[in-house]
Design a protein around this motif. Structure first.
Motif, PDB file in Angstrom:
ATOM      1  N   ASN A 253     -28.938   2.642   0.577  1.00  0.00           N
ATOM      2  CA  ASN A 253     -29.609   2.438   1.866  1.00  0.00           C
ATOM      3  C   ASN A 253     -28.784   3.010   3.014  1.00  0.00           C
ATOM      4  OD1 ASN A 253     -31.571   0.846   0.503  1.00  0.00           O
ATOM      5  ND2 ASN A 253     -30.286  -0.970   0.717  1.00  0.00           N
ATOM      6  N   VAL A 254     -29.490   3.426   4.071  1.00  0.00           N
ATOM      7  CA  VAL A 254     -28.868   3.845   5.318  1.00  0.00           C
ATOM      8  C   VAL A 254     -29.536   3.071   6.451  1.00  0.00           C
ATOM      9  CG1 VAL A 254     -28.421   5.737   6.918  1.00  0.00           C
ATOM     10  CG2 VAL A 254     -28.350   6.158   4.455  1.00  0.00           C
ATOM     11  N   PHE A 255     -28.736   2.462   7.320  1.00  0.00           N
ATOM     12  CA  PHE A 255     -29.250   1.674   8.437  1.00  0.00           C
ATOM     13  C   PHE A 255     -28.708   2.207   9.756  1.00  0.00           C
ATOM     14  CE2 PHE A 255     -29.215  -1.261   4.853  1.00  0.00           C
ATOM     15  CZ  PHE A 255     -30.446  -1.882   4.951  1.00  0.00           C
ATOM     16  N   TYR A 256     -29.446   1.908  10.813  1.00  0.00           N
ATOM     17  CA  TYR A 256     -28.930   2.144  12.161  1.00  0.00           C
ATOM     18  C   TYR A 256     -29.007   0.840  12.937  1.00  0.00           C
ATOM     19  CZ  TYR A 256     -28.078   3.880  16.823  1.00  0.00           C
ATOM     20  OH  TYR A 256     -27.547   4.080  18.068  1.00  0.00           O
TER      21      TYR A 256
ATOM     22  N   GLY B 152     -28.295  -8.457  -3.506  1.00  0.00           N
ATOM     23  CA  GLY B 152     -26.892  -8.414  -3.092  1.00  0.00           C
ATOM     24  C   GLY B 152     -26.574  -7.032  -2.564  1.00  0.00           C
ATOM     25  N   GLN B 153     -25.696  -6.960  -1.572  1.00  0.00           N
ATOM     26  CA  GLN B 153     -25.386  -5.693  -0.921  1.00  0.00           C
ATOM     27  C   GLN B 153     -23.881  -5.492  -0.816  1.00  0.00           C
ATOM     28  OE1 GLN B 153     -27.009  -8.121   1.367  1.00  0.00           O
ATOM     29  NE2 GLN B 153     -28.944  -7.835   0.275  1.00  0.00           N
ATOM     30  N   LEU B 154     -23.471  -4.238  -0.926  1.00  0.00           N
ATOM     31  CA  LEU B 154     -22.098  -3.824  -0.699  1.00  0.00           C
ATOM     32  C   LEU B 154     -22.167  -2.597   0.202  1.00  0.00           C
ATOM     33  CD1 LEU B 154     -19.030  -3.933  -1.281  1.00  0.00           C
ATOM     34  CD2 LEU B 154     -19.479  -2.486  -3.289  1.00  0.00           C
ATOM     35  N   GLY B 155     -21.587  -2.685   1.398  1.00  0.00           N
ATOM     36  CA  GLY B 155     -21.780  -1.600   2.343  1.00  0.00           C
ATOM     37  C   GLY B 155     -20.569  -1.315   3.204  1.00  0.00           C
ATOM     38  N   TYR B 156     -20.770  -0.344   4.089  1.00  0.00           N
ATOM     39  CA  TYR B 156     -19.734   0.026   5.050  1.00  0.00           C
ATOM     40  C   TYR B 156     -20.399   0.291   6.390  1.00  0.00           C
ATOM     41  CZ  TYR B 156     -15.402   1.959   6.897  1.00  0.00           C
ATOM     42  OH  TYR B 156     -14.260   2.164   7.628  1.00  0.00           O
ATOM     43  N   ALA B 157     -19.906  -0.365   7.438  1.00  0.00           N
ATOM     44  CA  ALA B 157     -20.430  -0.189   8.788  1.00  0.00           C
ATOM     45  C   ALA B 157     -19.513   0.720   9.588  1.00  0.00           C
ATOM     46  CB  ALA B 157     -20.552  -1.546   9.479  1.00  0.00           C
TER      47      ALA B 157
ATOM     48  N   LEU C 247     -24.126   3.311  12.507  1.00  0.00           N
ATOM     49  CA  LEU C 247     -24.641   3.614  11.174  1.00  0.00           C
ATOM     50  C   LEU C 247     -24.006   2.701  10.131  1.00  0.00           C
ATOM     51  CD1 LEU C 247     -24.732   7.522  11.136  1.00  0.00           C
ATOM     52  CD2 LEU C 247     -26.688   5.952  11.280  1.00  0.00           C
ATOM     53  N   ARG C 248     -24.803   2.354   9.134  1.00  0.00           N
ATOM     54  CA  ARG C 248     -24.309   1.609   7.985  1.00  0.00           C
ATOM     55  C   ARG C 248     -24.842   2.257   6.714  1.00  0.00           C
ATOM     56  NH1 ARG C 248     -26.482  -3.185   7.063  1.00  0.00           N
ATOM     57  NH2 ARG C 248     -27.883  -3.307   8.862  1.00  0.00           N
ATOM     58  N   VAL C 249     -24.025   2.325   5.685  1.00  0.00           N
ATOM     59  CA  VAL C 249     -24.472   2.767   4.369  1.00  0.00           C
ATOM     60  C   VAL C 249     -24.255   1.610   3.399  1.00  0.00           C
ATOM     61  CG1 VAL C 249     -24.081   5.217   4.775  1.00  0.00           C
ATOM     62  CG2 VAL C 249     -22.212   3.806   3.900  1.00  0.00           C
ATOM     63  N   GLU C 250     -25.113   1.549   2.380  1.00  0.00           N
ATOM     64  CA  GLU C 250     -25.121   0.325   1.573  1.00  0.00           C
ATOM     65  C   GLU C 250     -25.632   0.617   0.166  1.00  0.00           C
ATOM     66  OE1 GLU C 250     -26.568  -3.589   3.419  1.00  0.00           O
ATOM     67  OE2 GLU C 250     -28.256  -2.972   2.159  1.00  0.00           O
ATOM     68  N   LEU C 251     -25.038  -0.056  -0.803  1.00  0.00           N
ATOM     69  CA  LEU C 251     -25.558  -0.121  -2.164  1.00  0.00           C
ATOM     70  C   LEU C 251     -26.166  -1.504  -2.350  1.00  0.00           C
ATOM     71  CD1 LEU C 251     -22.663   1.529  -4.226  1.00  0.00           C
ATOM     72  CD2 LEU C 251     -24.849   2.560  -3.575  1.00  0.00           C
ATOM     73  N   GLU C 252     -27.366  -1.554  -2.917  1.00  0.00           N
ATOM     74  CA  GLU C 252     -28.077  -2.826  -3.052  1.00  0.00           C
ATOM     75  C   GLU C 252     -28.658  -2.979  -4.448  1.00  0.00           C
ATOM     76  OE1 GLU C 252     -31.674  -5.314  -0.830  1.00  0.00           O
ATOM     77  OE2 GLU C 252     -31.695  -3.112  -0.800  1.00  0.00           O
ATOM     78  N   GLY C 253     -28.511  -4.171  -4.988  1.00  0.00           N
ATOM     79  CA  GLY C 253     -29.216  -4.563  -6.202  1.00  0.00           C
ATOM     80  C   GLY C 253     -30.246  -5.614  -5.829  1.00  0.00           C
TER      81      GLY C 253
END
Length: 261
Positions: A157-160, A82-87, A92-98
């Motif tokens: 996590n950090v995404f592009y 499961g993920q909780l993030g901000y785009a 760029l996106r930052v995310e907390l993941e379990g």
């Protein structure tokens, strides 16, 4: 000259562009869920005896600090997260993941004590029972894979997201976190070890998403995940501690939903 296959391919692209126009997935917070298969790498387990194993009439003493190890192969397992993030609007996106994964043992091979392979030795060398020609060998006992490993990790996590101007968005990312590893080795029904440990972990991700509305998208992702050090488990059959590697790839699919204004 345009071939029928090329014409069909171009027509399909045009249809998708018309049927699924870019929906401008806006910046903001989101939640996601995903699941898929876990593809664990083999574990080259290694450790040492914590105490001396006394000699018997049939077998010599095993001194404390003697090394031991073997290789474990795993079956394909499953993973859910499961993920909780901000785009952000810059991609760029930052995310907390379990994330949770679980897989079973396939087989163990190549048990070594003090660097010597003992797969062909009477299994009583481990139990300290009496040697007997009717006893199975060490290799025969450990080849029967029973038991499994489960992992639970929390990651930042950090995404592009690579903007394509369409509903299709490829992306890559990386994450760091902490993972709890629970290991159970029970070859041939013999409890060798059942213990857990934890360690810092990291992961690398690549995938693509497809917008299905202004507030939702589906995605597919490949993840490589590993702990920075082995999970140490105390063995039950022997007075020893064993380091178990936790390294896996996963292929998953999921859905993300945006919320808020």
């Amino acid at each position: 000259m345009r071939t029928p296959c090329k014409s069909l391919g171009i027509s399909a692209v045009i249809f998708c562009a018309l049927a699924f126009p870019a929906t401008a997935w806006a910046d903001g917070p989101y939640v996601g869920v995903s699941g898929g298969i876990s593809l664990p790498s083999d574990s080259e387990n290694s450790g040492q005896f914590d105490a001396t194993v006394p000699a018997t009439d049939d077998f010599g003493e095993i001194p404390a600090d003697t090394t031991l190890g073997w290789n474990t192969e795993f079956d394909t397992g499953y993973t859910i997260s499961g993920q909780l993030g901000y785009a952000f609007d810059n991609g760029l996106r930052v995310e907390l993941e379990g994330a949770y994964s679980e897989y079973d043992v396939d087989t163990h091979t190549g048990l070594t004590v003090g660097g010597a392979d003992i797969d062909g030795v009477d299994s009583a060398v481990l139990t300290r029972g009496a040697a007997d020609a009717a006893n199975p060998t060490v290799g025969a006992v450990i080849a029967d894979g029973q038991g499994g490993v489960s992992n639970f990790g929390l990651f930042g996590n950090v995404f592009y997201d690579i903007q394509t101007g369409s509903a299709f968005t490829p992306y890559d990312g990386a994450g760091v976190g902490y993972q709890w590893v629970d290991t159970e080795y029970v070859p041939s029904g013999v409890l060798v070890g059942d213990d857990d440990d934890s360690a810092f972990s990291y992961q690398l991700m690549a995938g693509a998403s497809f917008e299905i509305g202004e507030s939702a998208e589906i995605f597919g992702q490949y993840t490589y995940r590993a702990t920075t050090e082995d999970a140490d488990i105390a063995l039950d059959l022997l007075p020893a501690t064993l380091g178990v590697e936790s390294e896996q790839s996963s292929v998953s699919a999921g859905v993300r939903g945006k919320f808020g204004g």
